[in-house]
Motif scaffolding. Structure first.
Motif, PDB file in Angstrom:
ATOM      1  N   ARG A  96       0.838  -1.203   0.000  1.00  0.00           N
ATOM      2  CA  ARG A  96       0.000   0.000   0.000  1.00  0.00           C
ATOM      3  C   ARG A  96       0.870   1.250   0.000  1.00  0.00           C
ATOM      4  O   ARG A  96       0.544   2.228  -0.664  1.00  0.00           O
ATOM      5  N   THR A  97       1.984   1.210   0.733  1.00  0.00           N
ATOM      6  CA  THR A  97       2.894   2.359   0.753  1.00  0.00           C
ATOM      7  C   THR A  97       3.484   2.570  -0.634  1.00  0.00           C
ATOM      8  O   THR A  97       3.562   3.705  -1.118  1.00  0.00           O
ATOM      9  N   LEU A  98       3.893   1.498  -1.287  1.00  0.00           N
ATOM     10  CA  LEU A  98       4.418   1.609  -2.648  1.00  0.00           C
ATOM     11  C   LEU A  98       3.373   2.220  -3.581  1.00  0.00           C
ATOM     12  O   LEU A  98       3.683   3.085  -4.404  1.00  0.00           O
ATOM     13  N   ASP A  99       2.120   1.778  -3.441  1.00  0.00           N
ATOM     14  CA  ASP A  99       1.055   2.286  -4.303  1.00  0.00           C
ATOM     15  C   ASP A  99       0.786   3.772  -4.053  1.00  0.00           C
ATOM     16  O   ASP A  99       0.535   4.528  -4.992  1.00  0.00           O
ATOM     17  N   MET A 104       1.512   9.267  -6.130  1.00  0.00           N
ATOM     18  CA  MET A 104       2.040  10.619  -5.912  1.00  0.00           C
ATOM     19  C   MET A 104       2.931  11.043  -7.073  1.00  0.00           C
ATOM     20  O   MET A 104       2.847  12.175  -7.554  1.00  0.00           O
ATOM     21  N   GLN A 105       3.786  10.127  -7.540  1.00  0.00           N
ATOM     22  CA  GLN A 105       4.662  10.461  -8.669  1.00  0.00           C
ATOM     23  C   GLN A 105       3.846  10.781  -9.914  1.00  0.00           C
ATOM     24  O   GLN A 105       4.167  11.725 -10.636  1.00  0.00           O
ATOM     25  N   ARG A 106       2.798  10.015 -10.168  1.00  0.00           N
ATOM     26  CA  ARG A 106       1.947  10.305 -11.323  1.00  0.00           C
ATOM     27  C   ARG A 106       1.289  11.675 -11.171  1.00  0.00           C
ATOM     28  O   ARG A 106       1.260  12.467 -12.105  1.00  0.00           O
ATOM     29  N   ASP A 107       0.763  11.952  -9.986  1.00  0.00           N
ATOM     30  CA  ASP A 107       0.080  13.221  -9.753  1.00  0.00           C
ATOM     31  C   ASP A 107       1.025  14.420  -9.852  1.00  0.00           C
ATOM     32  O   ASP A 107       0.627  15.491 -10.289  1.00  0.00           O
ATOM     33  N   LEU A 108       2.277  14.235  -9.433  1.00  0.00           N
ATOM     34  CA  LEU A 108       3.260  15.312  -9.512  1.00  0.00           C
ATOM     35  C   LEU A 108       3.821  15.463 -10.927  1.00  0.00           C
ATOM     36  O   LEU A 108       4.543  16.414 -11.206  1.00  0.00           O
ATOM     37  N   GLY A 154      12.765  18.867  -7.564  1.00  0.00           N
ATOM     38  CA  GLY A 154      11.971  19.719  -8.440  1.00  0.00           C
ATOM     39  C   GLY A 154      10.626  20.135  -7.897  1.00  0.00           C
ATOM     40  O   GLY A 154       9.867  20.812  -8.586  1.00  0.00           O
ATOM     41  N   ARG A 155      10.295  19.735  -6.675  1.00  0.00           N
ATOM     42  CA  ARG A 155       9.003  20.092  -6.086  1.00  0.00           C
ATOM     43  C   ARG A 155       9.217  20.536  -4.637  1.00  0.00           C
ATOM     44  O   ARG A 155      10.090  20.037  -3.933  1.00  0.00           O
ATOM     45  N   SER A 156       8.361  21.432  -4.189  1.00  0.00           N
ATOM     46  CA  SER A 156       8.434  21.924  -2.811  1.00  0.00           C
ATOM     47  C   SER A 156       7.833  20.900  -1.854  1.00  0.00           C
ATOM     48  O   SER A 156       7.081  20.001  -2.267  1.00  0.00           O
ATOM     49  N   VAL A 157       8.133  21.054  -0.584  1.00  0.00           N
ATOM     50  CA  VAL A 157       7.528  20.202   0.449  1.00  0.00           C
ATOM     51  C   VAL A 157       6.015  20.319   0.379  1.00  0.00           C
ATOM     52  O   VAL A 157       5.291  19.319   0.487  1.00  0.00           O
ATOM     53  N   GLU A 158       5.521  21.519   0.164  1.00  0.00           N
ATOM     54  CA  GLU A 158       4.074  21.727   0.097  1.00  0.00           C
ATOM     55  C   GLU A 158       3.454  20.998  -1.096  1.00  0.00           C
ATOM     56  O   GLU A 158       2.384  20.394  -0.972  1.00  0.00           O
ATOM     57  N   GLN A 159       4.105  21.010  -2.245  1.00  0.00           N
ATOM     58  CA  GLN A 159       3.589  20.282  -3.415  1.00  0.00           C
ATOM     59  C   GLN A 159       3.562  18.775  -3.152  1.00  0.00           C
ATOM     60  O   GLN A 159       2.591  18.093  -3.493  1.00  0.00           O
ATOM     61  N   ILE A 160       4.606  18.268  -2.531  1.00  0.00           N
ATOM     62  CA  ILE A 160       4.666  16.833  -2.213  1.00  0.00           C
ATOM     63  C   ILE A 160       3.600  16.484  -1.185  1.00  0.00           C
ATOM     64  O   ILE A 160       2.907  15.469  -1.303  1.00  0.00           O
ATOM     65  N   ARG A 161       3.438  17.343  -0.172  1.00  0.00           N
ATOM     66  CA  ARG A 161       2.420  17.109   0.858  1.00  0.00           C
ATOM     67  C   ARG A 161       1.029  17.056   0.241  1.00  0.00           C
ATOM     68  O   ARG A 161       0.227  16.174   0.557  1.00  0.00           O
ATOM     69  N   SER A 166      -3.765  14.067  -1.165  1.00  0.00           N
ATOM     70  CA  SER A 166      -4.812  13.781  -2.155  1.00  0.00           C
ATOM     71  C   SER A 166      -5.088  12.284  -2.296  1.00  0.00           C
ATOM     72  O   SER A 166      -6.140  11.897  -2.807  1.00  0.00           O
ATOM     73  N   GLN A 167      -4.175  11.439  -1.820  1.00  0.00           N
ATOM     74  CA  GLN A 167      -4.383   9.987  -1.900  1.00  0.00           C
ATOM     75  C   GLN A 167      -5.447   9.519  -0.916  1.00  0.00           C
ATOM     76  O   GLN A 167      -6.045   8.469  -1.102  1.00  0.00           O
ATOM     77  N   LYS A 168      -5.666  10.276   0.160  1.00  0.00           N
ATOM     78  CA  LYS A 168      -6.633   9.878   1.194  1.00  0.00           C
ATOM     79  C   LYS A 168      -6.373   8.449   1.637  1.00  0.00           C
ATOM     80  O   LYS A 168      -7.286   7.638   1.767  1.00  0.00           O
ATOM     81  N   ALA A 169      -5.083   8.155   1.855  1.00  0.00           N
ATOM     82  CA  ALA A 169      -4.710   6.776   2.159  1.00  0.00           C
ATOM     83  C   ALA A 169      -3.485   6.732   3.047  1.00  0.00           C
ATOM     84  O   ALA A 169      -2.406   6.361   2.612  1.00  0.00           O
ATOM     85  N   GLY A 170      -3.618   7.120   4.308  1.00  0.00           N
ATOM     86  CA  GLY A 170      -2.504   6.969   5.224  1.00  0.00           C
ATOM     87  C   GLY A 170      -2.103   8.263   5.908  1.00  0.00           C
ATOM     88  O   GLY A 170      -2.811   9.268   5.848  1.00  0.00           O
ATOM     89  N   GLY A 171      -0.929   8.218   6.538  1.00  0.00           N
ATOM     90  CA  GLY A 171      -0.417   9.369   7.257  1.00  0.00           C
ATOM     91  C   GLY A 171       0.500  10.211   6.397  1.00  0.00           C
ATOM     92  O   GLY A 171       1.268   9.672   5.596  1.00  0.00           O
TER      93      GLY A 171
END
Length: 193
Positions: A96-99, A104-108, A154-161, A166-171
């Protein structure tokens, strides 16, 4: 590859552990129930990851899920890459963590690999880190192979966060001063450090 009879005992142990982790990651059902969040809602037929271990320089770039199944060889490589690098101990990383990280990589929308600062931690490593920083959880999801601390140049902490949230799946924990985002497949929650 060398014949296993000619390998050193430590190399043989590492290969045996890798094989066992890959098998358990493929064969074991995902943990379900109210304590753990679901997989991301969007589950593409082919899932890829691009990761680089910030401490060892090792990397993975490839497909780890295709044709309705996890790719055993890829899971073996990922388990090794995401090991506790301080003592080379390996655990099966939660799928699940891998997924979550893959989505996240796709969304970014980036080809840049995530730099992994921390993934699996042994109890000894976690205790050592807790002595240095009281913010390190005593029962961290890193201990179960369910968490990664990630950075992307290439992305800020805020963009990664935002991508993680947006995954609504975990911490999801955002650490702006240290420039990384914690992602895990535990209960749905978020914080800033």
């Amino acid at each position: 590859m060398a014949d296993t009879d000619q390998m050193t005992p430590s190399r043989r142990r590492v290969l045996q552990a890798l094989s066992a982790c890959a098998f358990s990651a493929v064969a074991a059902p995902a943990v379900a129930g109210p304590l753990f969040s679901p997989l991301p809602a969007r589950k593409p037929a082919v899932r890829r990851l691009r990761l680089s271990n910030a401490h060892t320089g090792e990397s993975f770039s490839g497909v780890y899920f295709a044709n309705g199944a996890y790719v055993r060889e890829s899971l073996t490589r990922l388990n090794y890459l995401l090991r506790d690098w301080r003592n080379n101990e390996i655990i099966a990383i939660d799928r699940r963590t891998l997924d979550i990280v893959s989505q996240m990589q796709r969304d970014l929308d980036t080809d840049e690999p995530f730099s992994v600062i921390s993934a699996y931690r042994t109890p000894a490593t976690n205790a050592m880190l807790r002595e240095r920083d009281s913010a390190v959880a005593s029962r961290s999801y890193h201990l179960r192979g369910m968490a990664m601390d990630l950075r992307l140049k290439g992305r800020s902490v805020e963009q990664i966060r935002r991508a993680a949230d947006s995954q609504k799946a975990g911490g999801v924990g955002a650490y702006a001063n240290s420039r990384f985002v914690h992602v895990d497949s535990g209960p749905l929650r978020s914080w800033r450090g």
